[in-house]
Scaffold this active site. Structure first.
Site, PDB file in Angstrom:
ATOM      1  N   HIS A  63       0.830  -1.213   0.000  1.00 57.40           N
ATOM      2  CA  HIS A  63       0.000   0.000   0.000  1.00 57.40           C
ATOM      3  C   HIS A  63       0.859   1.255   0.000  1.00 57.40           C
ATOM      4  O   HIS A  63       1.908   1.315   0.646  1.00 57.40           O
ATOM      5  CB  HIS A  63      -1.007  -0.001   1.156  1.00 57.40           C
ATOM      6  CG  HIS A  63      -0.442   0.093   2.532  1.00 57.40           C
ATOM      7  ND1 HIS A  63      -0.181   1.295   3.161  1.00 57.40           N
ATOM      8  CD2 HIS A  63      -0.121  -0.859   3.443  1.00 57.40           C
ATOM      9  CE1 HIS A  63       0.265   1.083   4.382  1.00 57.40           C
ATOM     10  NE2 HIS A  63       0.325  -0.217   4.574  1.00 57.40           N
ATOM     11  N   ASP A 171       5.998   1.921   7.026  1.00 57.71           N
ATOM     12  CA  ASP A 171       4.753   1.204   6.747  1.00 57.71           C
ATOM     13  C   ASP A 171       3.955   2.052   5.765  1.00 57.71           C
ATOM     14  O   ASP A 171       3.354   3.048   6.171  1.00 57.71           O
ATOM     15  CB  ASP A 171       3.987   0.993   8.055  1.00 57.71           C
ATOM     16  CG  ASP A 171       2.591   0.453   7.874  1.00 57.71           C
ATOM     17  OD1 ASP A 171       2.319  -0.142   6.830  1.00 57.71           O
ATOM     18  OD2 ASP A 171       1.764   0.647   8.795  1.00 57.71           O
ATOM     19  N   GLU A 199      -5.158   1.823   2.655  1.00 55.16           N
ATOM     20  CA  GLU A 199      -5.051   0.661   3.544  1.00 55.16           C
ATOM     21  C   GLU A 199      -5.244   1.071   4.986  1.00 55.16           C
ATOM     22  O   GLU A 199      -5.898   0.356   5.767  1.00 55.16           O
ATOM     23  CB  GLU A 199      -3.680  -0.006   3.350  1.00 55.16           C
ATOM     24  CG  GLU A 199      -3.536  -1.357   4.046  1.00 55.16           C
ATOM     25  CD  GLU A 199      -2.962  -1.275   5.458  1.00 55.16           C
ATOM     26  OE1 GLU A 199      -2.893  -2.321   6.129  1.00 55.16           O
ATOM     27  OE2 GLU A 199      -2.598  -0.160   5.896  1.00 55.16           O
ATOM     28  N   GLU A 200      -4.682   2.207   5.363  1.00 55.44           N
ATOM     29  CA  GLU A 200      -4.695   2.624   6.767  1.00 55.44           C
ATOM     30  C   GLU A 200      -6.084   3.010   7.256  1.00 55.44           C
ATOM     31  O   GLU A 200      -6.313   3.126   8.458  1.00 55.44           O
ATOM     32  CB  GLU A 200      -3.732   3.798   6.975  1.00 55.44           C
ATOM     33  CG  GLU A 200      -2.275   3.518   6.620  1.00 55.44           C
ATOM     34  CD  GLU A 200      -1.611   2.518   7.556  1.00 55.44           C
ATOM     35  OE1 GLU A 200      -2.307   1.986   8.448  1.00 55.44           O
ATOM     36  OE2 GLU A 200      -0.414   2.263   7.397  1.00 55.44           O
ATOM     37  N   HIS A 310       3.518   3.752  12.790  1.00 50.78           N
ATOM     38  CA  HIS A 310       2.487   4.795  12.756  1.00 50.78           C
ATOM     39  C   HIS A 310       2.891   6.017  13.574  1.00 50.78           C
ATOM     40  O   HIS A 310       2.033   6.694  14.148  1.00 50.78           O
ATOM     41  CB  HIS A 310       1.133   4.275  13.241  1.00 50.78           C
ATOM     42  CG  HIS A 310       0.460   3.350  12.264  1.00 50.78           C
ATOM     43  ND1 HIS A 310      -0.871   3.012  12.362  1.00 50.78           N
ATOM     44  CD2 HIS A 310       0.926   2.700  11.170  1.00 50.78           C
ATOM     45  CE1 HIS A 310      -1.193   2.198  11.379  1.00 50.78           C
ATOM     46  NE2 HIS A 310      -0.110   1.987  10.645  1.00 50.78           N
TER      47      HIS A 310
END
Length: 340
Positions: A63, A171, A199-200, A310
């Site tokens: 992603h 990420d 995606e998140e 994150h």
């Protein structure tokens, strides 16, 4: 691959506003692609013909989006009230710089000297945070930003310590970098290389991608939570930085195909690729949507262990990131019957 990952991490690309990353990907894949598709939601799907064709296509996915912030209100004194895009712990952002395009800002909260004992014992709430962009009034702020503008952490990419790298958005720019490197060589089997969006915020791009391509096999390349911190013992560490590529058998969104997990694990062992698995069932990846698409898709995953995921300063080992690429290459070789 690491230099490529650095460039990708430096780009802004919060969920729903992946434009800069998408432009970088499209430019990079053009010389190698047999076909390029983009869809209404913003996914990029790149086909490269391999040495062998399967009955249903193979998709390898990562992603493009990262966590970030979005402006919800501008106060009379020019401060920005905001919401998080994706899952962000408010504790990790206080005092951190952010950027809305060319406009810098800092995430603030009431000074500790002005808090009560009760406030210091509780986790801060997003509604109590604000972003200071240096404006003196709402009118001044509105000349620089607007409601609905996306922002990202303003964090430098730094190599440090014994083979570690610190950056925002590891990420999942680690997965994107691996996909771009894989694309440079003829794959063992016909393969779709898929760069997904959002995606998140709920694995949204993966749903439309999987429906469009209807793959027989899918592999997701990711960054995953590592909690190998001081005084964390045993299974609570989940996975460990410098421990090799993470091959999950289950997470909060997916039970991965057991045969593919074993195939990938054994392929890593034969090739000397360091690997580990997660010791807690948590989190989720795009596989959560992909495996449920249409009549079902067999899925597996390979991830880099990432500390402080994150956050503005995620940390990963360069060797683990390279192992993600190696595992993805091994997976395609196994599907193609290429037993090197």
């Amino acid at each position: 691959m690491i230099e490529l990952m650095k460039k990708l991490c430096a780009l802004p690309g919060p969920s729903g506003c992946e434009d800069a990353v998408r432009a970088f990907v499209l430019k990079r894949v053009k010389p190698f692609a047999d076909e390029i598709r983009t869809d209404a939601i913003g996914n990029v799907m790149v086909f490269r013909k391999g040495r062998k064709a399967l009955d249903r296509p193979v998709a390898v996915c990562a992603h493009m989006d990262e966590v970030g912030v979005i402006i919800k209100k501008i106060t009379e004194d020019g401060m920005l009230k905001f919401g998080f895009v994706g899952g962000v712990d408010p504790r990790v952002v206080i005092g951190r710089p952010v950027r809305f395009g060319d406009v810098p800002g800092v995430i603030g909260i009431k000074a500790v000297h002005l808090t009560t004992a009760a406030e210091r014992r509780t986790m801060p709430k997003t509604k109590n945070l604000y972003i200071d962009i240096g404006a003196t009034s709402r009118a001044a702020a509105e000349k620089l930003v607007s409601l609905g503008d996306y922002g990202v952490f303003d964090s430098a990419v730094v190599e440090f310590g014994d083979g570690l790298i610190k950056a925002k958005a590891i990420d999942d720019r680690v997965g994107c970098a691996a996909l771009l490197r894989l694309l440079e060589d003829e794959p063992p089997v016909d393969t779709w290389f898929c760069f997904t969006v959002q995606e998140e915020t709920g694995l949204r791009g993966a749903a439309s991608m999987a429906f469009a391509l209807d793959p027989g096999f899918a592999m997701v390349l990711e960054g995953t939570t590592a909690a190998d911190l001081a005084e964390v013992e045993g299974a609570d560490a989940v996975c460990r930085v410098r421990g090799g590529v993470v091959l999950p058998f289950m997470d909060g969104a997916t039970i991965y195909d057991a045969a593919l997990f074993e195939l990938l694990r054994d392929a890593c062992i034969r090739r000397g690729i360091p690997w580990q698995t997660k010791t807690r069932v948590a989190g989720g990846t795009d596989a959560g949507r992909i495996h449920r698409s249409r009549a079902g898709v067999r899925v597996c995953a390979a991830a880099a262990p990432v500390r402080y995921i994150h956050s503005p300063s995620s940390v990963a080992a360069k060797a683990d990131c390279e192992a993600v690429l190696a595992a993805a290459r091994a997976f395609l070789e196994e599907l193609g019957g290429d037993d090197e």
